[in-house]
Design a protein around this motif. Structure first.
Motif: not given
Length: 315
Positions: A106-115
């Motif tokens: 549920s942690d979105s930090a990596v996917r947000d960082g990729l964007d």
């Protein structure tokens, strides 16, 4: 595994390969749960992880070959921003081909960082080659890359516990890279992954207890490194880079801080040293002696034109 004290035993590598092949093809859910939880109770062996990982690799679609494998499967509860993404992008800026792959719950930090950083997220494995040729770096979400393996990993929601599939995902190496960098949260898994990699014939690998379980070096701590160098087991204590013992999560910054550091070199020096220290260790894993400070200074230059004729499509 379930025959009771004195009669049970671990799987051989060949048995583990067969078991994972069955699970990926859709074995009875009761059998899958029994297998994974029995293994959870007894603890995985390197032979089991190697057999499971080989079967998972065999079930992958065709993908382009890469230089550096970078799995990202941590839950992220004890870390801040994914600074390691800058390290991976720095390696790619030097002309190496980097394949990130993962799932972080549920942690979105990596996917947000990729964007935020403009790192391509490829949903169709067939599109990976174009992204690598253009940028030198790509991220493949596990749920699209390997839906059957993702379904096994996602059973954590049913079990309420991690399973050996977490380790198998870290050993997936979908681009058959010659080098792999891996982070763990629990220190005993460093040796497990080192030994499994040796059984699989890997040549270059580094695994550390990293930030929140990612391959991300804390610059203020002595780091115990494990892995392989040219096929031989490697272990080394890596000295601290700065005198700063703060926790990674103590950097309370918005995701835009990733881009600020990359574009304008603006931000805490602690974060910069985290990025450079992680990249330097990745370079060592690749067997390269590039000066990471020089790479950082030239990060906005066109990607180094290295010959990639050998980077075909693996079968």
């Amino acid at each position: 595994m379930g025959r009771g004290p004195g009669r049970s035993r671990s799987l051989t590598e060949a048995e583990a390969f067969d078991a994972m092949s069955l699970m990926l093809r859709g074995a009875e859910p009761q059998a899958v749960g029994a297998c994974l939880m029995l293994m959870r109770m007894k603890g995985e062996t390197a032979e089991e992880i190697a057999g499971f990982a080989r079967a998972a690799q065999e079930a992958l679609p065709p993908l382009p070959c890469t230089d550096l494998d970078w799995p990202s499967y941590a839950a992220g509860r004890t870390r801040g921003l994914p600074w390691f993404l800058l390290s991976a992008r720095l390696i790619a800026s030097s002309g190496r081909r980097v394949m990130l792959h993962g799932w972080n719950g549920s942690d979105s930090a990596v996917r947000d960082g990729l964007d935020t950083l403009g790192i391509s997220v490829v949903r169709k494995p067939g599109d990976a080659a174009a992204a690598l040729d253009r940028d030198g770096i790509v991220y493949l979400p596990l749920e699209d890359l390997h839906p059957a393996l993702f379904a096994l990993l996602d059973l954590r929601k049913v079990f309420g516990l991690r399973s050996c599939v977490n380790t198998v995902c870290r050993m997936l190496n979908p681009g058959r890279a010659g080098a792999s960098v891996q982070g763990v949260f629990h220190p005993p898994y460093r040796l497990l992954q080192q030994d499994a990699a040796a059984l699989m014939g890997w040549r270059q690998m580094t695994v550390i207890k990293g930030g929140g379980g990612e391959f991300e070096r804390h610059p203020g701590k002595i780091i115990e490194g494990f892995g392989l160098r040219y096929g031989s087991r490697w272990e080394e204590n890596l000295p601290a880079l700065v005198h700063d013992s703060r926790r990674l999560a103590d950097l309370h910054l918005p995701s835009s801080a990733l881009l600020d550091l990359w574009e304008r070199d603006e931000g805490p020096d602690f974060a910069r040293q985290m990025v450079l220290g992680t990249a330097a260790l990745a370079l060592r894993t690749l067997g390269k002696d590039d000066t990471v400070d020089t790479l950082w200074a030239n990060r906005h230059a066109p990607r180094a034109s290295l010959a990639h004729a050998a980077h075909g499509i693996r079968n």
